[in-house]
Design a protein around this motif. Structure first.
Motif, PDB file in Angstrom:
ATOM      1  N   ALA A  38       0.835  -1.205   0.000  1.00 53.41           N
ATOM      2  CA  ALA A  38       0.000   0.000   0.000  1.00 53.41           C
ATOM      3  C   ALA A  38       0.871   1.257   0.000  1.00 53.41           C
ATOM      4  CB  ALA A  38      -0.945  -0.007   1.193  1.00 53.41           C
ATOM      5  N   ALA A  39       1.939   1.250   0.794  1.00 56.69           N
ATOM      6  CA  ALA A  39       2.848   2.407   0.850  1.00 56.69           C
ATOM      7  C   ALA A  39       3.529   2.636  -0.495  1.00 56.69           C
ATOM      8  CB  ALA A  39       3.893   2.206   1.947  1.00 56.69           C
ATOM      9  N   LEU A  40       3.910   1.572  -1.177  1.00 61.59           N
ATOM     10  CA  LEU A  40       4.526   1.705  -2.500  1.00 61.59           C
ATOM     11  C   LEU A  40       3.563   2.337  -3.505  1.00 61.59           C
ATOM     12  CD1 LEU A  40       6.406  -1.712  -2.719  1.00 61.59           C
ATOM     13  CD2 LEU A  40       7.449   0.561  -2.634  1.00 61.59           C
ATOM     14  N   ILE A  41       2.328   1.920  -3.446  1.00 61.86           N
ATOM     15  CA  ILE A  41       1.331   2.491  -4.353  1.00 61.86           C
ATOM     16  C   ILE A  41       1.099   3.957  -4.019  1.00 61.86           C
ATOM     17  CG2 ILE A  41      -1.103   2.432  -5.043  1.00 61.86           C
ATOM     18  CD1 ILE A  41      -0.919  -0.658  -4.738  1.00 61.86           C
ATOM     19  N   ARG A  42       0.921   4.271  -2.734  1.00 64.00           N
ATOM     20  CA  ARG A  42       0.723   5.676  -2.337  1.00 64.00           C
ATOM     21  C   ARG A  42       1.882   6.540  -2.808  1.00 64.00           C
ATOM     22  NH1 ARG A  42      -1.534   3.456   2.339  1.00 64.00           N
ATOM     23  NH2 ARG A  42       0.435   3.631   3.462  1.00 64.00           N
ATOM     24  N   ALA A  43       3.113   6.038  -2.672  1.00 68.23           N
ATOM     25  CA  ALA A  43       4.285   6.804  -3.113  1.00 68.23           C
ATOM     26  C   ALA A  43       4.273   7.000  -4.626  1.00 68.23           C
ATOM     27  CB  ALA A  43       5.570   6.103  -2.682  1.00 68.23           C
ATOM     28  N   ALA A  44       3.873   5.986  -5.357  1.00 69.70           N
ATOM     29  CA  ALA A  44       3.867   6.059  -6.823  1.00 69.70           C
ATOM     30  C   ALA A  44       2.829   7.040  -7.350  1.00 69.70           C
ATOM     31  CB  ALA A  44       3.624   4.676  -7.418  1.00 69.70           C
ATOM     32  N   ILE A  45       1.724   7.205  -6.634  1.00 68.78           N
ATOM     33  CA  ILE A  45       0.647   8.066  -7.132  1.00 68.78           C
ATOM     34  C   ILE A  45       0.589   9.421  -6.427  1.00 68.78           C
ATOM     35  CG2 ILE A  45      -0.716   6.105  -7.923  1.00 68.78           C
ATOM     36  CD1 ILE A  45      -2.469   6.402  -5.435  1.00 68.78           C
ATOM     37  N   ARG A  46       1.518   9.669  -5.530  1.00 72.20           N
ATOM     38  CA  ARG A  46       1.548  10.949  -4.808  1.00 72.20           C
ATOM     39  C   ARG A  46       1.556  12.110  -5.817  1.00 72.20           C
ATOM     40  NH1 ARG A  46       5.573  10.026  -1.426  1.00 72.20           N
ATOM     41  NH2 ARG A  46       4.122   9.199   0.091  1.00 72.20           N
ATOM     42  N   GLY A  47       0.693  13.065  -5.603  1.00 69.38           N
ATOM     43  CA  GLY A  47       0.625  14.236  -6.469  1.00 69.38           C
ATOM     44  C   GLY A  47      -0.226  14.029  -7.719  1.00 69.38           C
ATOM     45  N   ARG A  48      -0.779  12.859  -7.889  1.00 70.02           N
ATOM     46  CA  ARG A  48      -1.641  12.578  -9.049  1.00 70.02           C
ATOM     47  C   ARG A  48      -3.088  12.544  -8.552  1.00 70.02           C
ATOM     48  NH1 ARG A  48       1.565  10.361 -13.360  1.00 70.02           N
ATOM     49  NH2 ARG A  48       3.693  10.046 -12.633  1.00 70.02           N
ATOM     50  N   SER A  49      -3.774  13.643  -8.736  1.00 70.45           N
ATOM     51  CA  SER A  49      -5.083  13.831  -8.126  1.00 70.45           C
ATOM     52  C   SER A  49      -6.149  12.855  -8.616  1.00 70.45           C
ATOM     53  CB  SER A  49      -5.565  15.260  -8.355  1.00 70.45           C
ATOM     54  OG  SER A  49      -5.712  15.515  -9.739  1.00 70.45           O
ATOM     55  N   ARG A  50      -5.955  12.276  -9.775  1.00 67.39           N
ATOM     56  CA  ARG A  50      -6.973  11.362 -10.317  1.00 67.39           C
ATOM     57  C   ARG A  50      -6.598   9.893 -10.136  1.00 67.39           C
ATOM     58  NH1 ARG A  50      -7.450  13.389 -16.121  1.00 67.39           N
ATOM     59  NH2 ARG A  50      -8.921  11.684 -16.315  1.00 67.39           N
ATOM     60  N   MET A  51      -5.637   9.622  -9.255  1.00 64.44           N
ATOM     61  CA  MET A  51      -5.231   8.248  -8.951  1.00 64.44           C
ATOM     62  C   MET A  51      -5.310   8.039  -7.450  1.00 64.44           C
ATOM     63  SD  MET A  51      -2.007   7.660 -11.470  1.00 64.44           S
ATOM     64  CE  MET A  51      -2.063   8.201 -13.181  1.00 64.44           C
ATOM     65  N   SER A  52      -5.888   6.891  -7.051  1.00 62.07           N
ATOM     66  CA  SER A  52      -6.074   6.607  -5.625  1.00 62.07           C
ATOM     67  C   SER A  52      -5.783   5.139  -5.328  1.00 62.07           C
ATOM     68  CB  SER A  52      -7.523   6.885  -5.207  1.00 62.07           C
ATOM     69  OG  SER A  52      -7.861   8.223  -5.415  1.00 62.07           O
ATOM     70  N   LEU A  53      -5.502   4.883  -4.071  1.00 63.17           N
ATOM     71  CA  LEU A  53      -5.354   3.521  -3.583  1.00 63.17           C
ATOM     72  C   LEU A  53      -6.732   3.026  -3.170  1.00 63.17           C
ATOM     73  CD1 LEU A  53      -3.701   1.083  -2.495  1.00 63.17           C
ATOM     74  CD2 LEU A  53      -3.471   2.382  -0.350  1.00 63.17           C
ATOM     75  N   GLY A  54      -7.159   1.921  -3.725  1.00 63.91           N
ATOM     76  CA  GLY A  54      -8.414   1.279  -3.324  1.00 63.91           C
ATOM     77  C   GLY A  54      -8.081   0.091  -2.432  1.00 63.91           C
ATOM     78  N   ARG A  55      -8.554   0.096  -1.213  1.00 60.42           N
ATOM     79  CA  ARG A  55      -8.188  -0.942  -0.243  1.00 60.42           C
ATOM     80  C   ARG A  55      -9.239  -2.047  -0.159  1.00 60.42           C
ATOM     81  NH1 ARG A  55      -3.821   0.564   3.151  1.00 60.42           N
ATOM     82  NH2 ARG A  55      -4.480  -1.236   4.371  1.00 60.42           N
ATOM     83  N   TRP A  56     -10.121  -2.155  -1.133  1.00 58.92           N
ATOM     84  CA  TRP A  56     -11.227  -3.107  -1.081  1.00 58.92           C
ATOM     85  C   TRP A  56     -10.768  -4.554  -0.966  1.00 58.92           C
ATOM     86  CZ3 TRP A  56     -11.404   0.622  -5.172  1.00 58.92           C
ATOM     87  CH2 TRP A  56     -12.185   1.743  -4.863  1.00 58.92           C
TER      88      TRP A  56
END
Length: 159
Positions: A38-56
């Motif tokens: 999850a942290a890797l994904i958050r870091a990869a998409i940081r600053g990209r307003s139209r990308m989010s981590l979905g934890r479903w």
């Protein structure tokens, strides 16, 4: 690059990166802990307003099945149009997925072709993005991205 290409070409409102809690198709090798992935994904998409981590998937126990996640998302968000984004490498193995035919009936499946395509085949119908993308590569000295970064279920919803 794949997520951005899908956002642009499909005119999507947002892309959700949905890491699997445990893929039923990946039985070999250690899996990075959920918190690390999850942290890797958050870091990869940081600053990209139209990308989010979905934890479903990552927050529920047991193996992750895209079919079940799709059903849950349609229940939780009945007025959203969802699409499933896959890299070409995941698409080649799509027929091994649990209830893959039902997934194809339920949502558009968007496949990104890599530069220097593998030329694989899979079930139809799918929508191939026009633009090829280069997968993100890191030097071996850095922590690797989770296997199947996008193929574990990059979900999107349209506007």
């Amino acid at each position: 690059a794949l997520a951005q290409a899908a956002l642009d070409e499909r005119k999507l409102a947002r892309v959700f990166f949905v890491p699997a809690a445990r893929s039923p198709l990946k039985k070999k090798g250690p899996l990075a802990p959920a918190s690390v992935r999850a942290a890797l994904i958050r870091a990869a998409i940081r600053g990209r307003s139209r990308m989010s981590l979905g934890r479903w998937e990552i927050d529920r126990p047991g193996p992750s099945y895209t079919y079940q996640t799709l059903r849950r998302l349609k229940t939780l968000f009945p007025h959203r149009r969802w699409e499933l984004i896959l890299g070409e490498d995941a698409w080649i193995h799509f027929r091994r997925w649990y209830r893959w035919r039902d997934i194809l009936k339920g949502v558009p499946v968007i496949v990104g072709k890599r530069v220097h395509s593998m030329g694989g085949t899979g079930p139809s119908p799918v929508i191939f993005l026009k633009k090829e993308y280069r997968p993100f590569l890191q030097p071996k000295s850095e922590m690797p991205w989770p296997e199947g970064f996008l193929s574990e279920g990059a979900w999107t919803h349209g506007s």
